[in-house]
Scaffold this active site. Structure first.
Site, PDB file in Angstrom:
ATOM      1  N   GLU A 719    -136.952 -70.954  11.295  1.00 18.08           N
ATOM      2  CA  GLU A 719    -136.543 -70.954  12.710  1.00 18.08           C
ATOM      3  C   GLU A 719    -137.702 -70.324  13.477  1.00 18.08           C
ATOM      4  O   GLU A 719    -138.010 -69.161  13.249  1.00 18.08           O
ATOM      5  CB  GLU A 719    -135.266 -70.097  12.809  1.00 18.08           C
ATOM      6  CG  GLU A 719    -134.519 -70.219  14.094  1.00 18.08           C
ATOM      7  CD  GLU A 719    -134.001 -71.614  14.298  1.00 18.08           C
ATOM      8  OE1 GLU A 719    -134.535 -72.279  15.204  1.00 18.08           O
ATOM      9  OE2 GLU A 719    -133.093 -72.039  13.561  1.00 18.08           O
ATOM     10  N   CYS A 753    -136.033 -66.163  20.902  1.00 12.44           N
ATOM     11  CA  CYS A 753    -136.591 -67.511  20.763  1.00 12.44           C
ATOM     12  C   CYS A 753    -135.850 -68.474  21.684  1.00 12.44           C
ATOM     13  O   CYS A 753    -136.376 -69.499  22.085  1.00 12.44           O
ATOM     14  CB  CYS A 753    -136.567 -67.980  19.327  1.00 12.44           C
ATOM     15  SG  CYS A 753    -134.963 -67.842  18.571  1.00 12.44           S
TER      16      CYS A 753
END
Ligand code: FDA
Length: 956
Positions: A719, A753
């Site tokens: 990720e 993020c």
């Protein structure tokens, strides 16, 4: 009250109700006046739920629309397909005609005029004169947009001061104030700070009202703001003890806890000798309270049964009228029964006309208003002032309220319900005796976020911070370990959170060997048992929730809400994957043919390396490890070196939950020494990583490079980040968009993020959006996040500040610095002032590179389609957002805006486990979305067994 008095009261209520109804007969409130197009259209909307929704959505967006073309487009988008008739109908048929836009605007303006008065001195004077002719008193209320910046709060204060001035000569006048409009940061997590900010503007208002003899009434807003609003109101009463200066507060009868609030007011007023006025209302946020509570998994604060609200309204009326030594009752309702009951009670108690008053809203229930006046009741009209743009939220609320099925006005004037029914005593339905559901342990539900409007939750956090501070500075050794990782508070680099000993690189091999040895047993442990361990861990964290959050505040620099949300998510993932593995467990038949059995089952792949980030120090570590552990993989935890102490506590929880130490190997240390060795190890079967793109791509390469001794191909889940865009369409609701963009871009200082780092503003919305974003951001204070008055804290370390500073220079070269914040001068904290750059072009570095800092790039796009193209022109595809009120644009976004998580008309961070499975594509990552139904399968493989059961022609 004894039975006889009660019977007499009910009889009097009926009698008075009939008298009021007789007096009101023949008159209709303006809204339901069937004459004209407005009446026809509303009349139709009252009977057609779909049209009602569409019509209100259209009215909601109208003030924002820049030109006739936009009005026509929205008009068609919302109302095409409905037979409207009249000028609107013709306008619709004509299509993009200026006449249509004109007709629409004019109608809606007139509609607004029913509920709102213009705020010019002349218009105000005329409205006041009209009310004086009716012998009605007045309360003026400046309605407006959400207050997002200091200048907007100043403007609201000045408007209220203007209203007080306008009322100086009016006898017994009143001004209503919304406390949340007196500061852009009215935040229950920080009651003291919020109160201080409110007071800066409330003080001159109170002073002016006191001097001019104008009473002040505080409006009640959403439930979450209630404790704060009440506290500030009580302070107002203390600061102005003069009994001739009337101060009042609204009390909402739909709230389950309204009675205890009122008892508190009465007791306080008696104790202090300072009388209070209480405006009893039913409550204007009934639908929203339900939505907010459901979305946050919080208990529902309002009744669901209209009769329960009506009955409590009567109970509260009685409490008020029986305490007129301490309170001045202001009974605000358009309900014939509610008002008849109040009047009957007042007469029964022998209250004089000046001991209480009835109130109605301007534009509503005029017949009842006039009938009450004719009965000698003191009546006050609440008159909102403002223009259509600023008053739109108010207008929509009034429209919804009046046309809802339960609305008394609708029942009286549209459905013409018989008088008996309208005057019947409210009797709440007995809740049906539902059998208590047997708890199903496997079913997953999210745990609620902390509600910091509740003092107990704030106190728990404050206590936890003190406790955790007492535990700082400890050593966390690793047997045979190497160097020490010194973890410090990002808000004060001299404060040592703890010293965690790093594993020596050679220990990686031993740990992997131990994990591998433990693998068969853990894999073969029944899924239900593994799940129980995880649930036990979830319970332990939940019990210690405030302390975990406190560790996050001090070690990661998160504010209270962000820290709490991270802890809640950790609990969720543990429970979620526990339920998930139970659902996937065991042999499952595929197709069984005569003579052939075909079964499959999932099984764990082997030891899993967990390489975790610092920005969600608990939730992501827990998410990646809970899934792998649930699957049956022993884990090798490589915590982030910036937040190792939280990780250490997490591992302790897993051990305390009964998971064998060999199954949770502990490998703190640097990425290069420990992480790289772990990822490349031939016996590590899976890698779960969350972090930067560079490291993620290196891990992918290393994990898939063949090394001597390797007998497996690793599963790698990476990720890696995003460059997330929010598109703001020309018709967007800026009140919402600005607040949500700020939360998405600057929450946890932009170090997520999922954070918004590009805003793409369509057409004319650009300048106003940038201006309001800057003003709103300016109201955010930066400082140590352990103090809840600071929504923004430090960056994680000095290197992060360095990087962010470099982007400031790049931004200044590429675009225009539209806003630069002020960071505290604390040398010891890694503070960085947030910034907004406008005039950024899609090719600029500021528009393309992930920046883990509070820096927002604003890009202008000519139209919506171009904005989407710009949004998609990125290496990343993680989250994205759109603010638009045009259904076609939302639909276009749904189909074309391909990112892992797309959010429409809301913020783009804070994905909820199981509700919003999270993860991206492109260079944002590889792997199936976390917190979703398929995530676990990445750590499982499927074994299939086909057995021929035929023996010499005999089929069993
Ligand atoms: P009616 O008898 O039709 O009651 C409608 C109300 O019942 C709804 O607004 C809701 O509260 C409640 N209700 C509807 N369906 C329900 C259900 N299924 N279960 C339970 N309850 C249900 N509001 C506010 O929140 N803060 C404020 O400060 C003010 N200020 C104010 C001042 C004045 C002078 C007036 C007249 C009104 C307010 N209000 C308010 C608005 C008020 O709360 C309320 O929304 C309207 O007055 C409508 O209530 P009525 O009693 O007039 O009508």
């Amino acid at each position: 009250m004894d039975e006889e008095a009660e019977r007499a009261l009910q009889a009097a209520t009926l009698r008075i109700g009939q008298t009021l109804a007789r007096r009101a007969a023949g008159q209709r409130p303006g809204l339901f006046d069937a004459a004209g197009l407005r009446g026809r259209l509303l009349g139709r909307a009252l009977h057609d739920e779909a049209l009602r929704t569409r019509l209100f959505r259209f009215v909601d967006v109208l003030p924002q629309l820049p030109d006739e073309a936009a009005i026509a487009a929205h008009f068609r988008a919302y109302l095409d397909g409905f037979e409207l008739g009249g000028l609107w109908g013709r306008a619709l048929k004509l299509g993009n005609a200026p006449i249509g836009a004109f007709a629409v605007r004019r109608s809606v303006r007139r509609l607004a005029g029913l509920f709102l008065a213009e705020e010019t001195p002349r218009a105000l004077a005329a409205s006041l004169a009209r009310l004086a002719r009716l012998s009605a008193r007045v309360s003026l209320d400046a309605v407006g947009e959400a207050v997002l910046g200091e200048a907007e709060a100043d403007a609201y204060r000045d408007r209220v001061l203007g209203l007080i001035q306008a009322l100086a000569e009016t006898p017994a006048a009143d001004v209503s104030v919304k406390l949340s409009a007196l500061t852009p940061r009215f935040d229950p997590v920080d009651p003291d700070g919020s109160a201080g900010r409110v007071w800066r503007r409330l003080a001159p208002i109170a002073e002016a009202a006191h001097v001019h003899g104008v009473a002040l009434t505080v409006d009640m807003e959403q439930y979450a703001l209630k404790p704060l609003i009440q506290a500030i109101f009580l302070q107002l009463a203390r600061d102005y003890p003069q009994a001739d200066f009337r101060v009042g507060i609204a009390l909402q009868a739909y709230l389950k806890d309204a009675e205890s609030d009122l008892a508190g007011f009465i007791a306080g007023a008696r104790a202090s000798g300072r009388p209070l006025a209480v405006r009893l209302v039913k409550g204007a946020y009934w639908d929203s309270e339900q939505a907010w509570a459901a979305q946050r998994d919080w208990p529902l604060p309002v009744f669901l049964d209209k009769a329960a609200t009506d009955r409590q309204f009567e109970t509260l009326t009685r409490l008020l009228m029986s305490a007129t030594d301490a309170v001045y009752p202001m009974i605000a309702s358009h309900n014939l029964r509610s008002q008849a009951h109040a009047l009957a009670l007042a007469r029964q108690l022998g209250l004089s006309a000046d001991a209480w008053e009835a109130q109605t809203l301007h534009g509503m229930a005029e017949p009842l208003r006039d009938a009450l006046i004719a009965e000698g009741v003191t009546l006050r009209v609440y008159l909102p002032t403002g223009d259509l743009v600023t008053g739109i939220a108010y207008l929509i609320r009034r429209l919804l309220e009046n046309t809802a099925g339960t609305s008394i006005l609708r029942q009286t004037y549209v459905e013409a319900q018989p008088l008996d029914a309208l005057l019947a005593e409210p009797v709440p339905a007995q809740p049906a005796a539902t059998p208590t559901p047997t708890p199903t342990p496997a079913a997953f539900t999210n745990i609620p976020l902390a509600d910091f409007s509740q003092a107990v939750q704030r106190e728990a956090m404050a206590v936890a911070l003190v406790q955790v501070r007492g535990e700082l500075g400890q050593d966390y050794p690793v047997p045979g370990g190497g160097d020490w990782i010194v973890s410090t508070n990002p808000a004060n680099s001299r404060e040592v959170i703890g010293r965690v000993q790093a594993a020596r690189p050679e220990q990686v091999d031993a740990s992997v060997a131990a994990a591998l040895a433990a693998f068969p047993h853990w894999r073969d442990t029944p899924a239900r048992e593994r799940a129980e361990h995880l649930r036990a861990a979830a319970r332990l964290i939940e019990q210690d929730r405030a302390r975990f959050a406190a560790w996050e505040v001090l070690e990661a620099g998160k504010n209270w809400r962000e820290a709490d949300a991270d802890v809640a998510e950790a609990v969720d993932v543990l429970n979620y994957y526990a339920a998930g593995i139970e659902a996937l467990d065991g042999w499952r038949p595929n197709r069984h043919d005569p003579g052939e059995l075909n079964d499959s089952r999932y099984e764990a792949v082997g030891p899993a390396a967990i390489v975790a980030p610092w920005n969600f120090p608990l939730a992501i570590l827990a998410g990646m490890s809970a899934a792998t552990l649930a699957a049956g993989c022993p884990v090798l935890l490589k915590p982030a070196s910036l937040t190792p102490v939280i990780a250490w506590h997490y591992r302790q929880v897993l051990l305390a939950a009964g998971i064998p130490a060999a199954v949770v190997q502990w490998l703190p240390g640097g990425g290069r020494e420990i992480g790289a060795r772990l990822v490349a190890h031939p016996d590590v079967a899976a890698v779960a990583f969350t972090g930067s793109r560079e490291v993620g791509l290196d891990i992918l390469a290393a994990a898939h490079a063949r090394v001597p001794g390797q007998r497996l191909i690793k599963r790698v889940v990476c990720e890696m980040g995003g460059k997330n865009a929010i598109v703001v369409d020309e018709d967007a609701d800026l009140d919402e968009a600005v607040a949500e963009i700020l939360a998405s871009a600057f929450g946890y200082q932009g170090q997520k993020c999922s954070a918004a780092s590009r805003v793409i503003a369509v057409g004319r919305v650009h300048d106003r959006l940038v201006e309001r974003l800057a003003a709103a951001l300016d109201a955010y204070e930066i400082g140590p996040p352990e103090q809840p008055r600071h929504p923004l804290g430090p960056l994680i370390d000095a290197a992060a500040v360095e990087k962010a500073l470099a982007y400031l220079e790049i931004g200044a070269r590429e675009g225009r610095l539209a806003y630069a914040g002020r960071a505290p001068l604390a040398e010891l904290g890694h503070y960085f002032a947030p910034a907004i750059f406008s005039d950024i072009l899609p090719g600029h570095r500021l528009a393309r590179e992930e920046i883990f800092a509070p820096i927002l790039a604003v890009i202008h796009a000519a139209d919506f389609a171009t904005a989407l193209t710009i949004a998609l022109d990125s290496d990343y595809a993680l989250t994205g957002g759109v603010f638009s009120r045009l259904p076609a644009h939302l639909e276009l976004a749904r189909t074309r805006f391909r990112v892992g998580n797309l959010y429409l008309n809301r913020g783009i961070t804070g994905a909820k486990v199981a509700v919003q499975p999270f993860g991206g594509v492109a260079l944002s990552g590889c792997g199936i979305q976390a917190g979703g139904p398929d995530y676990l399968k990445q750590f499982l493989w499927m074994r299939t067994v086909s057995e021929n059961t035929l023996r010499h022609g005999f089929v069993p």
